[in-house]
Design a protein around this motif. Structure first.
Motif, mmCIF file in Angstrom:
data_model
loop_
_atom_site.group_PDB
_atom_site.id
_atom_site.type_symbol
_atom_site.label_atom_id
_atom_site.label_comp_id
_atom_site.label_asym_id
_atom_site.label_seq_id
_atom_site.Cartn_x
_atom_site.Cartn_y
_atom_site.Cartn_z
ATOM 1 N N ARG A 324 0.834 -1.181 0.000
ATOM 2 C CA ARG A 324 0.000 0.000 0.000
ATOM 3 C C ARG A 324 0.878 1.242 0.000
ATOM 4 N NH1 ARG A 324 -2.884 1.190 5.096
ATOM 5 N NH2 ARG A 324 -2.821 3.435 4.948
ATOM 6 N N HIS A 363 -4.740 5.332 -10.554
ATOM 7 C CA HIS A 363 -4.544 4.619 -9.285
ATOM 8 C C HIS A 363 -5.821 3.882 -8.912
ATOM 9 C CE1 HIS A 363 -3.689 4.830 -4.666
ATOM 10 N NE2 HIS A 363 -3.526 3.629 -5.159
ATOM 11 N N VAL A 364 -5.751 2.569 -8.922
ATOM 12 C CA VAL A 364 -6.859 1.757 -8.418
ATOM 13 C C VAL A 364 -6.453 1.345 -7.009
ATOM 14 C CG1 VAL A 364 -8.215 -0.332 -8.770
ATOM 15 C CG2 VAL A 364 -7.329 0.936 -10.750
ATOM 16 N N PRO A 365 -7.019 2.003 -5.987
ATOM 17 C CA PRO A 365 -6.547 1.762 -4.619
ATOM 18 C C PRO A 365 -7.059 0.440 -4.070
ATOM 19 C CG PRO A 365 -8.350 3.310 -4.576
ATOM 20 C CD PRO A 365 -8.121 2.968 -6.023
ATOM 21 N N ASP A 367 -8.604 -0.395 -1.194
ATOM 22 C CA ASP A 367 -9.971 -0.482 -0.662
ATOM 23 C C ASP A 367 -10.842 0.514 -1.403
ATOM 24 O OD1 ASP A 367 -8.511 1.517 0.438
ATOM 25 O OD2 ASP A 367 -9.592 1.553 2.330
ATOM 26 N N LEU A 369 -13.997 1.159 -1.423
ATOM 27 C CA LEU A 369 -15.014 1.972 -0.742
ATOM 28 C C LEU A 369 -14.404 2.937 0.271
ATOM 29 C CD1 LEU A 369 -18.268 -0.038 -0.123
ATOM 30 C CD2 LEU A 369 -17.888 2.017 -1.457
ATOM 31 N N GLY A 370 -13.225 2.620 0.768
ATOM 32 C CA GLY A 370 -12.641 3.520 1.749
ATOM 33 C C GLY A 370 -11.883 4.669 1.093
ATOM 34 N N THR A 371 -11.240 4.391 -0.026
ATOM 35 C CA THR A 371 -10.346 5.372 -0.616
ATOM 36 C C THR A 371 -10.798 5.860 -1.979
ATOM 37 O OG1 THR A 371 -8.522 4.273 0.495
ATOM 38 C CG2 THR A 371 -7.942 5.790 -1.261
ATOM 39 N N GLY A 372 -11.307 4.940 -2.794
ATOM 40 C CA GLY A 372 -11.537 5.292 -4.189
ATOM 41 C C GLY A 372 -12.933 5.769 -4.509
ATOM 42 N N LEU A 373 -13.895 5.377 -3.705
ATOM 43 C CA LEU A 373 -15.289 5.673 -4.023
ATOM 44 C C LEU A 373 -16.035 6.090 -2.759
ATOM 45 C CD1 LEU A 373 -16.009 2.449 -6.121
ATOM 46 C CD2 LEU A 373 -15.768 4.739 -7.074
ATOM 47 N N LEU A 438 -14.914 2.272 -10.814
ATOM 48 C CA LEU A 438 -13.669 2.895 -10.367
ATOM 49 C C LEU A 438 -12.595 2.774 -11.451
ATOM 50 C CD1 LEU A 438 -12.221 3.166 -7.009
ATOM 51 C CD2 LEU A 438 -10.726 2.037 -8.567
ATOM 52 N N ARG A 441 -13.291 5.049 -14.361
ATOM 53 C CA ARG A 441 -12.925 6.433 -14.087
ATOM 54 C C ARG A 441 -11.420 6.633 -14.170
ATOM 55 N NH1 ARG A 441 -13.848 7.574 -8.187
ATOM 56 N NH2 ARG A 441 -11.712 6.857 -7.977
ATOM 57 N N GLU A 442 -10.664 5.711 -13.590
ATOM 58 C CA GLU A 442 -9.219 5.878 -13.545
ATOM 59 C C GLU A 442 -8.582 5.762 -14.930
ATOM 60 O OE1 GLU A 442 -7.355 6.874 -10.913
ATOM 61 O OE2 GLU A 442 -9.354 7.235 -10.109
ATOM 62 N N SER B 244 -16.470 11.255 2.787
ATOM 63 C CA SER B 244 -15.275 10.455 3.020
ATOM 64 C C SER B 244 -14.035 11.325 2.879
ATOM 65 C CB SER B 244 -15.213 9.288 2.032
ATOM 66 O OG SER B 244 -13.940 8.684 2.112
ATOM 67 N N ARG B 246 -11.053 10.409 3.247
ATOM 68 C CA ARG B 246 -9.970 9.715 2.556
ATOM 69 C C ARG B 246 -10.118 9.800 1.051
ATOM 70 N NH1 ARG B 246 -9.009 3.921 4.500
ATOM 71 N NH2 ARG B 246 -7.448 4.018 2.864
ATOM 72 N N VAL B 247 -11.350 9.722 0.587
ATOM 73 C CA VAL B 247 -11.561 9.850 -0.856
ATOM 74 C C VAL B 247 -11.148 11.250 -1.302
ATOM 75 C CG1 VAL B 247 -13.275 9.846 -2.697
ATOM 76 C CG2 VAL B 247 -13.359 8.097 -0.914
ATOM 77 N N ALA B 248 -11.468 12.249 -0.484
ATOM 78 C CA ALA B 248 -11.088 13.619 -0.833
ATOM 79 C C ALA B 248 -9.573 13.737 -0.938
ATOM 80 C CB ALA B 248 -11.631 14.590 0.217
ATOM 81 N N TYR B 250 -7.510 11.271 -1.574
ATOM 82 C CA TYR B 250 -7.126 10.469 -2.744
ATOM 83 C C TYR B 250 -7.274 11.282 -4.025
ATOM 84 C CZ TYR B 250 -8.337 6.965 -6.384
ATOM 85 O OH TYR B 250 -8.457 6.247 -7.536
#
Lengths: 538, 371
Positions: A324, A363-365, A367, A369-373, A438, A441-442, B244, B246-248, B250
Motif C-alpha cells: 500500500r 490509481h486503483v486503490p 480499498d 469503498l474507503g479510498t476510491g469511491l 472505479l 474512471r481511472e 469520506s 480519505r476519498v477527498a 485520494y
C-alpha cells in the motif's frame, strides 16, 4: 502442499435431501429451506445446507452468491424470512449474535475482533461471561497453552495483539472461540490475509479440529485450498445451492463450472494480445524509493524498478508488506522519505496527487469503498472525481450537470456497469460493479501508467474477468502497469515480470514462466531469490 | 451459562427486529416526519394533561399566538431570521461532517464586531455605509470565531466540537465584559449594555412590523448556499469530503483548507445573524441578545436535513413554536418552558422517525420457522 487425511471423517451417512425427519446423529448445523430477501433482492433462495460434526464443509460461490447472508443468518445477525435452522438436531431461533454464540456457533471473520493494545489472554477473557471481579488471567493463560498444543495453535498468551502477525492473530480468534465453547467454527475466507506457510498451518489446524469432532465451515473462493481442506463442498450460485459434493469426488474444474455456470475462460492461458502489443520506452521509473507507514515506521525500503510502456510488473506478497505504501508513494498520497519516481522523463516524486493523476498515473486503490469511491453518493459524483475540475465537466467554478451525466453514462456503458443509472447510489451496486466504475474512471484519461492494487479482490468471477480484460487492453494500448496483488493466478495471467515484496523490500523478480509456487512462497515469507537459487545450486 | 436458544421446544418467538432497508421510500420520507410531529404533539399533550391543562386549547392558543394575526405572523418571521441564518451556518459545517456547535459564540462575536462598527468605526456615516460595514463586521467576527476551530481542525486535527463549544463561553463572556465594562452606556443607569445605536444603523423594516432586512439576508443566503453546494466544484468537494475524507485526499482535494473555508462560512453566517439581530431588533449590544439561537440552530439544521430550503421551512415553524410558547405564557400562565419542551420532544420523535425511514420493523413470528 498439505496432506489430506481425514482422521475420524464421518463423510458417510448424510441425508442429502435434508428433510424434517429425525436429524442424523452427527449433524452439527442444518439450514433448511432458508429464504432471505432484501427488498426485491433474494439473497438466499430456499437454501438447504447441512454440515456435520467432524467435517470440514466448504461453502464456495462467487460474490453475491449468498454465502455471507447464509452465514450471517447462522451467526444470528439476520433472521431468515423462511426456513429452519437446526443446531445439533434441535431447531433454534437466534434473536441476536449472542444466542448464536451460546448455541456454539463461532465466527472467524477477516477483520479480527481483537483489541490491539491488550494481550492475547486479556482478549480471550474479554469474550468470556463475567465471573466476579477477578480476570482469572492465569487460568486463561493455562487454557491458551493447552488449546494451542492440542490444535497446533501455539501462541504466547502474554504477547500484545499488535505485536502479532496476522496469522497469529487469527489463531487467537480461533482459540478464543474454542474457549467460549464454540462447537461449530465458521471461517470467512480465512486465508485471504495469510502467507502460504500460514495458510498451510491453518489448514492443518482445521483438519485437527475436525478430527476432534468440531464442525468447520470454510468459506472461500480459492478452489485449490477448498480441495485441500474440505470433506464436502457446497456450491452456491445466485442465492441457491448448485450442489453439495464430496471433495474426493470432484476437481477444480468441475467446481469452477458449478460456481460460474461455465468453464473459466482460461485466464491462465497465454493470450493472443501479447503478440500484438509492442513494448515501448521506460514509462515508470521507481528508484530507491522509501516511505514510512501510518505509524511512522519504515514500510518501504529502497525499492527500485522500471516499467516500460506496454509492460506489466506484478508485485506479489502478503498484504501489509509495504504494497500500500508503495502505491501511495508513487501516486502522491504518501510522502516518499527518499528516492525518486519518474513518469517518462518527468520527476513526479512527492508531487501533488492531482498533479500526478493528471500527468497520467491512474490509481486503483486497494480499498475501493474507503479510498476510491464514496458509497453514500451517486454514481455521477463518483465518476467525476478525477475530472470535476476540467472542461467540459466544469466551466470555471461551476459544475455542468449535463456534461456530468453524459460523462458518467458513457463510462457506465463502456464498462458495462450495472445498473447503468448515473443517479443510483454507489453502495447499492455489487462489489464487481463498483470496481468496474472505479477502473472506468481511472482509465478514462488513457493514462501512461497504472497503479492497480488488488483490482479484483472481493469481486465476483465475472467482473474479475472483465477487469482482467480491461487491464490487458490497457497493456496492449501501451500503458505501463504496476499490478499489486495477492492472487498469484492473477499475477501469472497478467504480468510480464513478478516481483515479491516482503517487509518493504523486493525479494526478487521472476517471469511468470519461471514462477513456481514454492519459489514465490519462499520469497513471500522473506527469502531472497538469490538465496533460493544458491540453495538450489548447492 | 445456559443456552436458551438451543432448548427444545423453541421458545415462542414473538419479537420485533429492525432491519435496514436499502432505499427509503418516498412515501416514508414524507409521512414519517408528519407522523413524528403528530406523535410529539400527542406526547407533549399528555404532559400538559398531567399538568392540568387541556392540551387542545394549549395547542390552539400556541398556534393562534404564532400565526393567528398579521402581527403575530410578523413576530414569527422576526424570530425566524436568526434561526434561519444560524441554521444555514451550522448546516454548511455539518455537510462536511464538521460538528460546529459554536454558532452561539459566532453569533455574539459577529454582534460584537458589528457593535464596534456602529459605535466607533463608522459612527457618523450614513445608512448606506454603516449598514454594509456592520454586515462585513458581523460576518468577519463570526468567521473569525468559526475559523479558529476550523484552522485547528483542518491543520492540526483538533476536535472542532470541543473547541467550537468552548469558544461559545469565551465569546459570550467577552461580550458580557464589554457591556459591563468598556462599552457600557454611561447613561444606562448602571444596566449592562451599550448605548443605543444611531438611527442610520437600523435595518429597514417591512411596513409597521418588526420584520427587518435580515429576512432577505437569510433567504438570499439560502439560495446562494443551495446553488454553491449543488452546482459548483467547491460544493462537490465539500460533499466528497463530507462523506469520506480519505476519498477527498485520494482525489487531491485540499481538505484542510476546505475545512477552514467551511468554518469561515459557517461562522460568518452566524455572525451575520448576530449583526442583523442587533441592527434589526436590539439596536444596542446586550447580554440577552440571543436566547440560544445558536443552539436551536443545530436543531433547525438537522430537521431541515441540512438542505437550505428545508431549513427555511423549519426555521419558520420553530420560530412559530417559540412565539406561540411566549403566547401561552402570557395568556394561560403556563411556563415558557413548554415551547422548548415541545421542541425537544419533536426533535426526539423526528430523529426516531429517521430510524423508521432507514429501517423497517420486522415482526418475527413463530410460524414459518418451526416445523
Amino acid at each position: 502442499m498439505t496432506e489430506h487425511q481425514p482422521v475420524t471423517n464421518p463423510v458417510g451417512n448424510q441425508s442429502r435431501s435434508a428433510g424434517s425427519t429425525t436429524p442424523p446423529e452427527d449433524e452439527a448445523v442444518a439450514m433448511l429451506g432458508i429464504v432471505k430477501r432484501f427488498g426485491p433482492v433474494i439473497a438466499n433462495d430456499n437454501i438447504s445446507f447441512v454440515a456435520n460434526k467432524g467435517e470440514v464443509h466448504a461453502l464456495v460461490g462467487e460474490n453475491g452468491a449468498g454465502k455471507s447472508t447464509l452465514m450471517s443468518i447462522l451467526a444470528g445477525l439476520y433472521r431468515p424470512d423462511a426456513g429452519e435452522v437446526r443446531i445439533g438436531g434441535s431447531p433454534v431461533h437466534f434473536k441476536s449474535p449472542g444466542d448464536a454464540i451460546a448455541a456454539g456457533i463461532g465466527m472467524v471473520y477477516q477483520n479480527f475482533m481483537l483489541v490491539d493494545s491488550f494481550t492475547v489472554a486479556e482478549n480471550v477473557v474479554l469474550g468470556l461471561p463475567a465471573g466476579g471481579f477477578g480476570l482469572r488471567l492465569d487460568e486463561t493463560e493455562a487454557k491458551l497453552v493447552d488449546y494451542g498444543n492440542r490444535y497446533g495453535l501455539g501462541i504466547d498468551p502474554k504477547a500484545t495483539i499488535w505485536q502479532l502477525s496476522v496469522g497469529e492473530q487469527q489463531r487467537v480468534e480461533i482459540i478464543r472461540l474454542l474457549i467460549r465453547g464454540a462447537t461449530t467454527l465458521v471461517f470467512d475466507e480465512p486465508t485471504a490475509v495469510l502467507t502460504p506457510q500460514e495458510s498451510a498451518d491453518l489448514i492443518r489446524t482445521l483438519r485437527a479440529l475436525a478430527a476432534e469432532g468440531f464442525c468447520v465451515i470454510f468459506i472461500s473462493h480459492k478452489l485449490d485450498e477448498v480441495a485441500a481442506v474440505a470433506d464436502r463442498i457446497t456450491v452456491l450460485r445466485h442465492g441457491a445451492v448448485v450442489d453439495t459434493v464430496k471433495a474426493s469426488a470432484t476437481n477444480r474444474r468441475e467446481l469452477a463450472r458449478m460456481m460460474v455456470g461455465r468453464e473459466l475462460a482460461g485466464a491462465l492461458l497465454a493470450d493472443a494480445e501479447l503478440d500484438r502489443r509492442r513494448i515501448g520506452d521506460v514509462a515508470l521509473t521507481v528508484n530507491d524509493l522509501s516511505a514510512t507507514s501510518d505509524k511512522r515506521l519504515p514500510a518501504l525500503r529502497s525499492v527500485s524498478f522500471e516499467i516500460r510502456a506496454g509492460e506489466t510488473l506484478g508485485i506479489a506478497g502478503v498484504a501489509g508488506n509495504g504494497q500500500r505504501e508503495l502505491a501511495e508513494a508513487i501516486t502522491g498520497l504518501r510522502t516518499a522519505t527518499s528516492g525518486t519516481v519518474c513518469l517518462g522523463a518527468t520527476d513526479i516524486t512527492n508531487a501533488h496527487p492531482r498533479t500526478i493523476a493528471r500527468s497520467g498515473v491512474a490509481h486503483v486503490p486497494e480499498d475501493r469503498l474507503g479510498t476510491g469511491l464514496v458509497g453514500t453518493l451517486d454514481l455521477a459524483s463518483n465518476a467525476i472525481l478525477r475530472t470535476y475540475r476540467r472542461n467540459p465537466i466544469a466551466r470555471g467554478p461551476l459544475l455542468m450537470k449535463r456534461a456530468v451525466t453524459r460523462f458518467t453514462d458513457r463510462l457506465l456503458a463502456d464498462y458495462e456497469v450495472n445498473p447503468a443509472n448515473h443517479a443510483a447510489r454507489l453502495r447499492d451496486l455489487s462489489g464487481g460493479n463498483q470496481q468496474k466504475l472505479l477502473i472506468a474512471r481511472e482509465l478514462a484519461g488513457e493514462p501512461a501508467a497504472i497503479v492497480a492494487v488488488h483490482p479484483t479482490r472481493g469481486v465476483d468471477v465475472g467482473a474479475s474477468e472483465a477487469i482482467h480484460g480491461v487491464l490487458r487492453a490497457q497493456r496492449t494500448r501501451g500503458a505501463a502497469t504496476l499490478l499489486i496483488s495477492e492472487d498469484l493466478d492473477e499475477l501469472i495471467a497478467l504480468c510480464d515480470r513478478i516481483a515479491v515484496m516482503y517487509e518493504g523490500e523486493l525479494m526478487g523478480t521472476v517471469t511468470p514462466q519461471g514462477a513456481d509456487a514454492e519459489t514465490l512462497g519462499l520469497m513471500m515469507a522473506g527469502t531472497r531469490l538469490d538465496a533460493i537459487q544458491e540453495a538450489v545450486c548447492a | 451459562m445456559s443456552a436458551p436458544a438451543t432448548t427444545t421446544p423453541p421458545p415462542p418467538v414473538r419479537g420485533w427486529r429492525l432491519e435496514r432497508v436499502s432505499k427509503p421510500s418516498i412515501a416514508a420520507q414524507i409521512l414519517v416526519p408528519i407522523a413524528s410531529i403528530v406523535a410529539a404533539l400527542v406526547v407533549g399533550g399528555a404532559i400538559m394533561l398531567f399538568a392540568g391543562e387541556n392540551p387542545l386549547s394549549v395547542y390552539r392558543e400556541m398556534f393562534d399566538g404564532a400565526f393567528g394575526s398579521n402581527y403575530r405572523r410578523s413576530e414569527t418571521l422576526v424570530k425566524m431570521i436568526p434561526l434561519l441564518l444560524t441554521g444555514l451556518g451550522v448546516a454548511v459545517a455539518f455537510r462536511m461532517q464538521l460538528w460546529n456547535i459554536g454558532a452561539e459564540g459566532q453569533f455574539y462575536f459577529g454582534a460584537v464586531f458589528a457593535t464596534w462598527v456602529a459605535l466607533y468605526g463608522f459612527a457618523d456615516s450614513g445608512a448606506w455605509i454603516v449598514i454594509p460595514a456592520m454586515m462585513v463586521g458581523g460576518m468577519l467576527g463570526g468567521a473569525l470565531w468559526g475559523g479558529i476551530p476550523g484552522v485547528l481542525r483542518g491543520y492540526l486535527g483538533v476536535n472542532e466540537t470541543i473547541t467550537s463549544l468552548m469558544l461559545n463561553y469565551v465569546a459570550i463572556l467577552f461580550a458580557s465584559w464589554l457591556v459591563h465594562g468598556p462599552w457600557r452606556n454611561p447613561d444606562g443607569f448602571g444596566f449592562p449594555g451599550t448605548e443605543i445605536f444611531a438611527a442610520a444603523t437600523y435595518l429597514p423594516t417591512w411596513g409597521t412590523t418588526r420584520v427587518h432586512l435580515g429576512l432577505v439576508f437569510g433567504l438570499v443566503a439560502a439560495v446562494i448556499l443551495s446553488f454553491v453546494l449543488q452546482r459548483t466544484r467547491w460544493g462537490y468537494e465539500i460533499s466528497i469530503a463530507g462523506n469520506s475524507e480519505r476519498v477527498a485526499k485520494y482525489a487531491g482535494m485540499a481538505t484542510g483548507r476546505n475545512m477552514v473555508i467551511v468554518m469561515l462560512v459557517s461562522g460568518g453566517l452566524a455572525g451575520l445573524a448576530g449583526m442583523s439581530e442587533l441592527a434589526g431588533i436590539g439596536h444596542s449590544l446586550q447580554r440577552e441578545l440571543s436566547p440560544g439561537y445558536g443552539y436551536t440552530a443545530i436543531i433547525v439544521a438537522w430537521l431541515g436535513r441540512l438542505n437550505p430550503f428545508g431549513i427555511i421551512l423549519v426555521a419558520f415553524l420553530l420560530a412559530g413554536l417559540l412565539v406561540g410558547g411566549e403566547q401561552i405564557q402570557l395568556s394561560l400562565g403556563l411556563p415558557s418552558a413548554v415551547a422548548p419542551m415541545l421542541q425537544g420532544i419533536i426533535l426526539f420523535f423526528l430523529l426516531g422517525g429517521d430510524l423508521l425511514t432507514l429501517y423497517r420493523i420486522v415482526r418475527v413470528s413463530a410460524t414459518g420457522a418451526a416445523s
